[in-house]
Design a protein around this motif. Structure first.
Motif, PDB file in Angstrom:
ATOM      1  N   ILE A  94       0.843  -1.188   0.000  1.00  9.49           N
ATOM      2  CA  ILE A  94       0.000   0.000   0.000  1.00  9.49           C
ATOM      3  C   ILE A  94       0.880   1.241   0.000  1.00  9.49           C
ATOM      4  O   ILE A  94       1.833   1.350   0.780  1.00  9.49           O
ATOM      5  CB  ILE A  94      -0.982   0.006   1.200  1.00  9.49           C
ATOM      6  N   GLN A  95       0.572   2.150  -0.903  1.00 13.14           N
ATOM      7  CA  GLN A  95       1.310   3.405  -1.023  1.00 13.14           C
ATOM      8  C   GLN A  95       0.416   4.540  -0.566  1.00 13.14           C
ATOM      9  O   GLN A  95      -0.635   4.799  -1.176  1.00 13.14           O
ATOM     10  CB  GLN A  95       1.730   3.627  -2.474  1.00 13.14           C
ATOM     11  N   GLY A  96       0.809   5.219   0.500  1.00 15.54           N
ATOM     12  CA  GLY A  96       0.114   6.415   0.921  1.00 15.54           C
ATOM     13  C   GLY A  96       0.845   7.641   0.412  1.00 15.54           C
ATOM     14  O   GLY A  96       1.649   7.563  -0.514  1.00 15.54           O
ATOM     15  N   ALA A  97       0.582   8.768   1.050  1.00 11.02           N
ATOM     16  CA  ALA A  97       1.229  10.002   0.606  1.00 11.02           C
ATOM     17  C   ALA A  97       2.740   9.938   0.777  1.00 11.02           C
ATOM     18  O   ALA A  97       3.496  10.543   0.014  1.00 11.02           O
ATOM     19  CB  ALA A  97       0.663  11.184   1.384  1.00 11.02           C
ATOM     20  N   GLN A  98       3.191   9.177   1.781  1.00 13.22           N
ATOM     21  CA  GLN A  98       4.618   9.135   2.065  1.00 13.22           C
ATOM     22  C   GLN A  98       5.185   7.721   2.061  1.00 13.22           C
ATOM     23  O   GLN A  98       6.217   7.465   1.454  1.00 13.22           O
ATOM     24  CB  GLN A  98       4.890   9.789   3.421  1.00 13.22           C
ATOM     25  N   LYS A  99       4.516   6.810   2.736  1.00 16.11           N
ATOM     26  CA  LYS A  99       5.094   5.483   2.938  1.00 16.11           C
ATOM     27  C   LYS A  99       4.574   4.471   1.933  1.00 16.11           C
ATOM     28  O   LYS A  99       3.418   4.512   1.505  1.00 16.11           O
ATOM     29  CB  LYS A  99       4.782   4.978   4.356  1.00 16.11           C
ATOM     30  N   LEU A 100       5.454   3.526   1.616  1.00 14.10           N
ATOM     31  CA  LEU A 100       5.111   2.355   0.806  1.00 14.10           C
ATOM     32  C   LEU A 100       5.421   1.137   1.665  1.00 14.10           C
ATOM     33  O   LEU A 100       6.583   0.848   1.948  1.00 14.10           O
ATOM     34  CB  LEU A 100       5.931   2.340  -0.480  1.00 14.10           C
ATOM     35  N   VAL A 101       4.378   0.448   2.081  1.00 10.89           N
ATOM     36  CA  VAL A 101       4.518  -0.659   3.027  1.00 10.89           C
ATOM     37  C   VAL A 101       4.033  -1.951   2.379  1.00 10.89           C
ATOM     38  O   VAL A 101       3.018  -1.954   1.674  1.00 10.89           O
ATOM     39  CB  VAL A 101       3.706  -0.373   4.306  1.00 10.89           C
ATOM     40  N   PHE A 102       4.753  -3.037   2.646  1.00  9.50           N
ATOM     41  CA  PHE A 102       4.413  -4.328   2.078  1.00  9.50           C
ATOM     42  C   PHE A 102       4.066  -5.338   3.171  1.00  9.50           C
ATOM     43  O   PHE A 102       4.467  -5.194   4.324  1.00  9.50           O
ATOM     44  CB  PHE A 102       5.580  -4.881   1.256  1.00  9.50           C
ATOM     45  N   GLY A 103       3.354  -6.368   2.759  1.00 13.24           N
ATOM     46  CA  GLY A 103       3.097  -7.491   3.642  1.00 13.24           C
ATOM     47  C   GLY A 103       4.287  -8.428   3.680  1.00 13.24           C
ATOM     48  O   GLY A 103       5.321  -8.178   3.063  1.00 13.24           O
ATOM     49  N   GLN A 104       4.117  -9.539   4.411  1.00 10.76           N
ATOM     50  CA  GLN A 104       5.219 -10.486   4.593  1.00 10.76           C
ATOM     51  C   GLN A 104       5.415 -11.401   3.395  1.00 10.76           C
ATOM     52  O   GLN A 104       6.398 -12.143   3.349  1.00 10.76           O
ATOM     53  CB  GLN A 104       4.969 -11.329   5.845  1.00 10.76           C
ATOM     54  N   GLY A 105       4.518 -11.337   2.447  1.00 10.54           N
ATOM     55  CA  GLY A 105       4.690 -12.115   1.239  1.00 10.54           C
ATOM     56  C   GLY A 105       4.036 -13.480   1.281  1.00 10.54           C
ATOM     57  O   GLY A 105       3.828 -14.065   2.352  1.00 10.54           O
ATOM     58  N   THR A 106       3.691 -13.985   0.095  1.00  7.69           N
ATOM     59  CA  THR A 106       3.179 -15.344  -0.084  1.00  7.69           C
ATOM     60  C   THR A 106       4.074 -16.028  -1.104  1.00  7.69           C
ATOM     61  O   THR A 106       4.228 -15.537  -2.226  1.00  7.69           O
ATOM     62  CB  THR A 106       1.733 -15.340  -0.593  1.00  7.69           C
TER      63      THR A 106
END
Lengths: 112, 111
Positions: A94-106
């Motif tokens: 998910i990309q917000g105004a500042q951060k791009l955060v990812f899950g732990q992956g599959t």
């Protein structure tokens, strides 16, 4: 704060089958983008599909489609007619105004 | 065209030595910049992000620091490496309306 949860650490299907990877997220922002990235053994990050949160229509790219449920904060990826080359680690982000955060992956394995 | 360069590709460093990983971006201006670490077979942990020159936000307290001396340059540093700093480090950039673009990554082994 932004968080992404991928509840399936590993999945395995037979070639040509359809598989769905789950992703839920949380954010306090109104405008954001959602992504699915594929990471093969080379570790290069490859965009699979992206979705703007303000668009209600689910994104589709050839064999890849998403089921975007904004109210439920869910963003699952469906791979149709899976191929051996789809074997990889898949990350929801998910990309917000500042951060791009990812899950732990599959980790997805397509078996011949 | 939009590209991102990250180097070196691999690095073996002794415990206690300094670290400097560099990432440069071409083809865009004022991007958001990111550093991630990925342990073997694990997820992408966001370490630092920057929305402008000199603006650094840290996500995880640790032995690392980041700097953005120029608009399209992002540097990850450490004064003294620990064994736990080993991993795969990825740099990425993003601007509104685009996907996120990733570097090739740096495989760091601290011995």
């Amino acid at each position: 704060a932004q968080t992404v949860t991928q509840s399936q650490p590993e999945m395995s299907v037979q070639e040509a089958e359809t598989v769905t990877l789950s992703c839920t997220y949380d954010t306090s922002e109104n405008n954001y983008y959602l992504f699915w990235y594929k990471q093969p053994p080379s570790r290069q990050m490859i965009l699979v599909i992206r979705q703007e949160a303000y668009k209600q229509q689910n994104a589709t790219e050839n064999r890849f489609s998403v089921n975007f449920q904004k109210a439920a904060k869910s963003f699952s990826l469906k791979i149709s007619d899976s191929q051996l080359g789809d074997t990889a680690m898949y990350f929801c982000g998910i990309q917000g105004a500042q951060k791009l955060v990812f899950g732990q992956g599959t980790r997805l394995t397509i078996n011949p | 065209s939009q590209t991102i360069h990250q180097w070196p590709a691999t690095l073996v460093q002794p415990v206690g030595s300094p670290l400097s990983l560099e990432c440069t971006v071409e083809g865009t201006s004022n991007p958001n910049l990111y550093w991630y670490r990925q342990a073997a077979g694990r997820g992408l942990q966001l370490l630092f992000y920057s929305v402008g020159i000199g603006q650094i936000s840290s996500e995880v307290p640790q032995n690392l620091s980041a700097s953005r001396p120029q608009d399209r340059q992002f540097i990850l540093s450490s004064k003294k490496l620990l064994l736990s700093d080993s991993g795969f480090y990825l740099c990425a950039w993003w601007t509104v309306g685009t996907e996120a673009f990733f570097g090739q990554g740096t495989r760091l082994t601290v011995v």
